[in-house]
Design an enzyme around this catalytic site. Sequence first.
Site, PDB file in Angstrom:
ATOM      1  CE  LYS A   1      -4.336   1.168  -0.126  1.00  0.00           C
ATOM      2  NZ  LYS A   1      -5.206   0.684  -1.198  1.00  0.00           N
TER       3      LYS A   1
ATOM      4  CB  SER B   1      -8.172   0.838  -3.172  1.00  0.00           C
ATOM      5  OG  SER B   1      -7.923   0.829  -1.784  1.00  0.00           O
TER       6      SER B   1
END
Length: 622
Positions: free
Chosen positions: A203, A404
């Site tokens: 991430k 996401s």
Amino acid sequence: MASLFRWLGRSLYWIWRGLMGFGQLAVSLVFVLLLAASLTTYLSNRIPAPRPKTTLVIDLNAHLVEQAAPRTDNLLSASLLHQTDSGDIELRDVLAALDAAAQDPAIDRVLLKTDGLQVSGIAILHEVAHALDHFRKTGKPVIAWADHYDQRQYFLAAHADRLYLDPLGQVLFQGFGHYRNYYRDALDRLGIKVNLIRVGTYKSFGESYVANGPSPAALEADQTLYHALWADFDQAIENARHQPAGMIDQSIDHLPQDLAALQGNAAKLALSQHWVDALVTPDELTNLLKKNGHEDGKAKDFRQISLDDYVSRLPDPKSDDGVAVIVAEGEIQDGDAPAGTIGGTTTADLVRAAREDDQVKALVLRVDSPGGSAHASELIRRELALTQAAGKPVVVSMGNLAASGGYWLSLSADEVIADPDTVTGSIGVFALIPTADGLMNKAGIHTGGVTTTWLSDADNLLRPLNPRFTKILQSSVNHLYQDFIQRTATARRLSPQAVDTVAQGRVWTGAQALNYHLIDHLGLFQDALKSARKRAHLAENSPVHYYDPNPSPWQRWLNLIGQSLLPDPLVTWLSQGTRALNPALAVSSSPQMRTDLGVLIGPLLKGTAPFIPLTHCLCQIP
């Protein structure tokens, strides 16, 4: 005397009635005149039907988007500032025009002009390329011309029967990839600390603020993604132009010497390498298009109709049972949002409206989003789940980007279809909180006060972040990540462990996501429509109804007057402040820096920021 008053009263009454009648007559007359003028204008401006041997001109001098965003910088501001902006072209219009033109006997070819085309990804190019190929299968040719082709523009032009280039033009292949700015040292000098709370090794959103370079995990993920996308991209072009494999990479490697051998003539280089069929000036192109009975003697040009004019003549969808399409494009944010951005409330309301429409038998959600608010993503997903529970099939069609929070939206669908080059995945959660106590100290500003508990002022960004508050945020982010994992596992019929292995914020192409069972099939938007119709037992030609956000009166007013005339105090403040401390950080010098630092400046100017967990991918589509 009384009779006199009665006479005066009657006289005034009739005078008043006469005035009122005259006023009503005048209003009615004005209304009739306005109606007649409007009707006359409509009839005079109505585009006539194309005559035989007409060329459909698709000039893509614009942003090609899934859904056009409301314009806030045109009309008045554009006139005053003498600005021009080509605006947006919606993918649906291009596809509808090509589909209709393929069956229209009056349209016998397409002229594709790609100068100025801007796109945000590869998947949207695949949609147009497939529509061009479908048009060509009817025996009607596609002719492409430009004064310059970048690699995205050329991707579409390569699907033409004849590909022309201006003699002063060039074909430029560059490859994929990018460098990001990293602000750790600069922010340290400014006295700004960025607190990054995240789950997911890959991430990478936030690394720009806490590091001076990309992490090994970020480099690994980007390398895998970009090389896979580039391999598909150049192979598709080489196949379309019947070039040997590896030709594009070879032309890039040998560009300096090959161009020098032709004295810098880039157009001749493109012709010699068979990237174009001929070098043609604009007037020569017009003469070519006039041949074979295509000349319009009145206009002294070839017979043609523009994309906008042709689309304006297409019939509206029939009021009948069909498929609803909702476009989810842009950042996902809480509350309401206009077209081009995904508002949790706005998009959820659209899904609910489609579900409650008796003529809607199935729903297709077209996703092109890097994600955003986790709460807004879940709000939309919940409405999709309720639509499924109501017996209406839901099919998700992934466009350029569904990562996401954009992937979260697909977790309540009967089928998920992605383009092979869709960027998806990035299952991870983070929070980004800047604090400016160091900056305040540099400025000689101090804070103090009384609170009843340690949490009372914990969100004050002008003080260091309390470690206990950081611990709370990390627990919340961890919980949300586990929730994301579990929802994905349930939707995809996988174990949480299997999902976590391919999650951790890692992004994948659509083809890779299929291998990891994160999607169901590879395909185009039309495949999603076909699947939705089949699942709802609808006819193949059943209508498609688009559900788009309706702008509020205030938004319409902003669209009219424009916002570019209004000052931007945040940018002014940031530009002045950073220029004084470090000229290299002046916001006006770099659009990327303006975007990156804007993430921090908004909360810092407010002084406080609520904790908002984000499911967002820092995905820059090549």
